[in-house]
Design an enzyme around this catalytic site. Structure first.
Site, PDB file in Angstrom:
ATOM      1  N   LYS A 235       0.840  -1.205   0.000  1.00 49.01           N
ATOM      2  CA  LYS A 235       0.000   0.000   0.000  1.00 49.01           C
ATOM      3  C   LYS A 235       0.870   1.246   0.000  1.00 49.01           C
ATOM      4  CE  LYS A 235      -1.677   1.537   4.043  1.00 49.01           C
ATOM      5  NZ  LYS A 235      -1.372   2.952   4.346  1.00 49.01           N
TER       6      LYS A 235
ATOM      7  N   CYS B 222      -4.205  12.280  13.140  1.00 50.95           N
ATOM      8  CA  CYS B 222      -4.741  10.913  13.162  1.00 50.95           C
ATOM      9  C   CYS B 222      -4.799  10.502  14.630  1.00 50.95           C
ATOM     10  CB  CYS B 222      -3.849   9.983  12.340  1.00 50.95           C
ATOM     11  SG  CYS B 222      -2.337   9.568  13.179  1.00 50.95           S
TER      12      CYS B 222
ATOM     13  N   ASP C 281       5.110   0.488  11.946  1.00 49.48           N
ATOM     14  CA  ASP C 281       3.873  -0.134  11.448  1.00 49.48           C
ATOM     15  C   ASP C 281       3.730  -1.583  11.879  1.00 49.48           C
ATOM     16  OD1 ASP C 281       3.666   1.653   8.262  1.00 49.48           O
ATOM     17  OD2 ASP C 281       3.340   2.244  10.337  1.00 49.48           O
TER      18      ASP C 281
HETATM   19  C1  EPZ Z   1       4.532   6.778   6.265  1.00 51.90           C
HETATM   20  O1  EPZ Z   1       3.809   7.849   6.834  1.00 51.90           O
HETATM   21  C2  EPZ Z   1       3.570   5.606   6.243  1.00 51.90           C
HETATM   22  N1  EPZ Z   1       2.402   5.965   5.440  1.00 51.90           N
HETATM   23  C3  EPZ Z   1       3.124   5.285   7.665  1.00 51.90           C
HETATM   24  O2  EPZ Z   1       2.342   4.106   7.589  1.00 51.90           O
HETATM   25  C4  EPZ Z   1       4.357   4.967   8.512  1.00 51.90           C
HETATM   26  O3  EPZ Z   1       3.948   4.777   9.841  1.00 51.90           O
HETATM   27  C5  EPZ Z   1       5.340   6.145   8.435  1.00 51.90           C
HETATM   28  O4  EPZ Z   1       5.667   6.426   7.067  1.00 51.90           O
HETATM   29  C6  EPZ Z   1       6.623   5.864   9.190  1.00 51.90           C
HETATM   30  O5  EPZ Z   1       7.257   4.748   8.633  1.00 51.90           O
HETATM   31  C7  EPZ Z   1       2.501   5.888   4.106  1.00 51.90           C
HETATM   32  O6  EPZ Z   1       3.531   5.555   3.555  1.00 51.90           O
HETATM   33  C8  EPZ Z   1       1.248   6.227   3.329  1.00 51.90           C
HETATM   34  P1  EPZ Z   1       6.780  10.058   8.259  1.00 51.90           P
HETATM   35  P2  EPZ Z   1       4.438   9.348   6.817  1.00 51.90           P
HETATM   36  O7  EPZ Z   1       6.708  11.334   7.526  1.00 51.90           O
HETATM   37  O8  EPZ Z   1       5.222   9.535   5.581  1.00 51.90           O
HETATM   38  C9  EPZ Z   1       6.933  13.416  11.560  1.00 51.90           C
HETATM   39  C10 EPZ Z   1       0.374   2.844   7.697  1.00 51.90           C
HETATM   40  O9  EPZ Z   1      -0.057   2.233   8.658  1.00 51.90           O
HETATM   41  N2  EPZ Z   1       6.747  14.381  10.466  1.00 51.90           N
HETATM   42  O10 EPZ Z   1       7.918   9.120   7.980  1.00 51.90           O
HETATM   43  O11 EPZ Z   1       3.346  10.295   7.123  1.00 51.90           O
HETATM   44  C11 EPZ Z   1       5.721  12.521  11.783  1.00 51.90           C
HETATM   45  O12 EPZ Z   1       4.768  13.158  12.620  1.00 51.90           O
HETATM   46  C12 EPZ Z   1       0.938   4.228   7.889  1.00 51.90           C
HETATM   47  O13 EPZ Z   1       0.434   2.401   6.528  1.00 51.90           O
HETATM   48  C13 EPZ Z   1       6.865  15.740  10.731  1.00 51.90           C
HETATM   49  O14 EPZ Z   1       7.104  16.138  11.866  1.00 51.90           O
HETATM   50  O15 EPZ Z   1       5.414   9.270   8.071  1.00 51.90           O
HETATM   51  C14 EPZ Z   1       6.348  11.317  12.449  1.00 51.90           C
HETATM   52  O16 EPZ Z   1       6.521  11.592  13.817  1.00 51.90           O
HETATM   53  C15 EPZ Z   1       0.675   4.755   9.271  1.00 51.90           C
HETATM   54  N3  EPZ Z   1       6.710  16.628   9.713  1.00 51.90           N
HETATM   55  C16 EPZ Z   1       7.728  11.221  11.774  1.00 51.90           C
HETATM   56  O17 EPZ Z   1       7.949  12.492  11.175  1.00 51.90           O
HETATM   57  C17 EPZ Z   1       6.445  16.217   8.440  1.00 51.90           C
HETATM   58  O18 EPZ Z   1       6.329  17.083   7.540  1.00 51.90           O
HETATM   59  C18 EPZ Z   1       7.826  10.183  10.658  1.00 51.90           C
HETATM   60  O19 EPZ Z   1       6.707  10.370   9.826  1.00 51.90           O
HETATM   61  C19 EPZ Z   1       6.330  14.830   8.178  1.00 51.90           C
HETATM   62  C20 EPZ Z   1       6.494  13.928   9.202  1.00 51.90           C
END
Ligand code: EPZ
Length: 421
Positions: free
Chosen positions: A22, A116, A306
């Protein structure tokens, strides 16, 4: 709304295959916006989330058609560059249209995603990255209003203060058509990034360094449509492997990429489990149950957040006291209250869950709160004594294609039914 009725305990054993990933399919589908013409994506999982992103692309003007798990996308004409709130609010990954729209057209208007269940989940790094590529970004009544002066982004240097999968991929997709060279530092090294870069390079993008801490992009004048297969879903693979210790079965996952599972394999070995693997398969023998472990989530190649809920479900019936530390999100422990209802002994100390193993969980009415927590509750229910009613399974349908069919093929007893009024 629908619920699952799950009977336990059962022993889950046998072979299972993952669907397409996904979290790789979603950005690849958005990457198709970068090129006029017809892209073809194979092995796309049929999920609520992939249906949502297809609806979003159609809203922008793309023509999309599923043929089984093959998705045809004609992105020749994209007259509308606004991603509406009513779609973005249902799925944060809609933000992935920002980079392609800015990169190809120089303008985009995308609703700011909400939070979320486990925290605000900002997109400040996505916006920062686009600004380093010359975009002018304003927040206008809940929408990210982005414009590239002169209609084209310019190559720049982006240093991410924290590792972000989404920001890495989104800014990448903005940079491939920018004028000049872009260097991204402290990027995510998840397989999702590597496969999206593969797709962009098949379209003619010039990118080096995927899978390392630094990625360099040489902007090009135009791209061709992509023709690509989505790789197997590494989180689904890990979810099925975690079923072995929870139900003391022997589970073999075929058609997977073992290199994506090393962190989980290490934890299961720490728990005393026997694991065998080949080029494209992994087998876990859970017959002896699992000893206590210490799990800490981290960006790839660390243990994936995840899979945190799923490994916690395994710890609830492990021998001894385990710890599960969540370092990526503020409060990704919504599954703890539900596991406690099933008799799990979990104490939360900040971002650390201390789990004291019990002989066996008990079936109970529980509620799905997010995609991965739902999967963990299914696994826990299979290992529990008695009947579990898992409500709000629309969370599951977002990210797992026909999960009950594949779990039942391993020996689960799951029926899907309407929730009584
Ligand atoms: C991706 O989300 C995945 N989703 C998430 O999977 C997964 O948990 C996550 O990566 C971490 O591996 C998809 O790929 C669609 P991040 P993403 O940006 O990209 C912070 C699932 O179950 N952050 O790597 O949104 C954020 O809050 C989902 O399939 C900022 O602060 O995650 C988090 O604490 C759930 N500012 C950390 O970085 C930003 O602009 C990592 O988030 C972006 C993120």
């Amino acid at each position: 709304m629908e619920r699952f009725v799950i009977e336990g305990p059962v022993t889950l054993s046998g072979s299972v295959r993952p669907s397409g990933s996904k979290n790789t399919a979603l950005p690849l589908i958005c990457a198709a916006l970068l090129a006029p013409g017809k892209s073809v994506l194979r092995n796309v999982p049929r999920l609520r989330d992939t249906n949502t992103i297809v609806r979003l692309l159609e809203t922008l003007g793309a023509e999309c058609e599923f043929e089984g798990n093959t998705l045809h996308i004609d992105a020749t004409d994209i007259p509308n560059r606004e991603a509406p709130y009513d779609l973005v609010k249902t799925m944060r990954a809609s933000i992935y249209v920002l980079g392609p729209l800015l990169g190809r057209f120089g303008d985009a208007r995308v609703s700011e995603p909400g939070g979320c269940a486990w925290g605000p989940r900002p997109v400040d790094l996505h916006k920062m990255g686009m600004e380093r590529l010359g975009a002018e970004i304003e927040l206008d009544h809940g929408y990210i209003d982005a414009k590239a002066p002169g209609g084209r982004l310019k190559g720049g240097e982006v240093n991410f203060k924290i590792v972000s999968v989404g920001a890495t991929i989104n800014v990448l997709m903005g940079a491939v058509l920018a004028e000049g060279t872009t260097v991204l530092r402290n990027v995510a090294r998840e397989p999702d990034v590597v496969f999206v870069v593969d797709g962009l390079k098949k379209m003619g993008a010039k990118i080096e360094g995927a899978g390392t801490h630094t990625i360099t992009i040489e902007g090009v004048e135009g791209l061709e449509p992509m023709n690509m297969a989505v790789p197997p879903d590494r989180i689904e693979v890990g979810t099925f492997l975690a079923a072995a210790p929870i139900t003391r079965g022997r589970v073999r996952v075929e058609d997977c990429i073992p290199e994506h599972q090393y962190a989980l394999i290490e934890l299961l070995r720490q728990g005393g489990l026997e694991i065998e693997q080949g080029d494209d398969w992994i087998e876990v023998d859970g017959a002896s149950g699992m000893r206590s472990i210490e799990a800490i989530t981290a960006p790839f190649p660390g243990f994936p957040t995840d899979l945190q809920a799923q490994i916690m479900a395994a710890c609830t019936m492990a021998d001894g006291v385990s710890t599960v530390t969540e370092t990526i999100y503020l409060d990704r422990f919504t599954h703890v209250a539900e596991l406690r209802r099933m008799g799990a002994k979990v104490r939360l100390d900040g971002n650390v869950a201390v789990v004291t193993g019990v002989e066996r969980l008990q079936g109970a009415p529980v509620m799905a709160t997010d995609l991965r927590a739902s999967a963990a509750l299914i696994l826990a229910a299979c290992g529990a004594e008695g009947t579990t009613h898992l409500s709000r399974i629309y969370h599951i349908d977002r990210g797992y294609e026909k999960i009950e069919d594949r779990m039942c093929a391993l020996g689960a007893v799951i029926t899907r039914e309407q929730e009584p009024d």
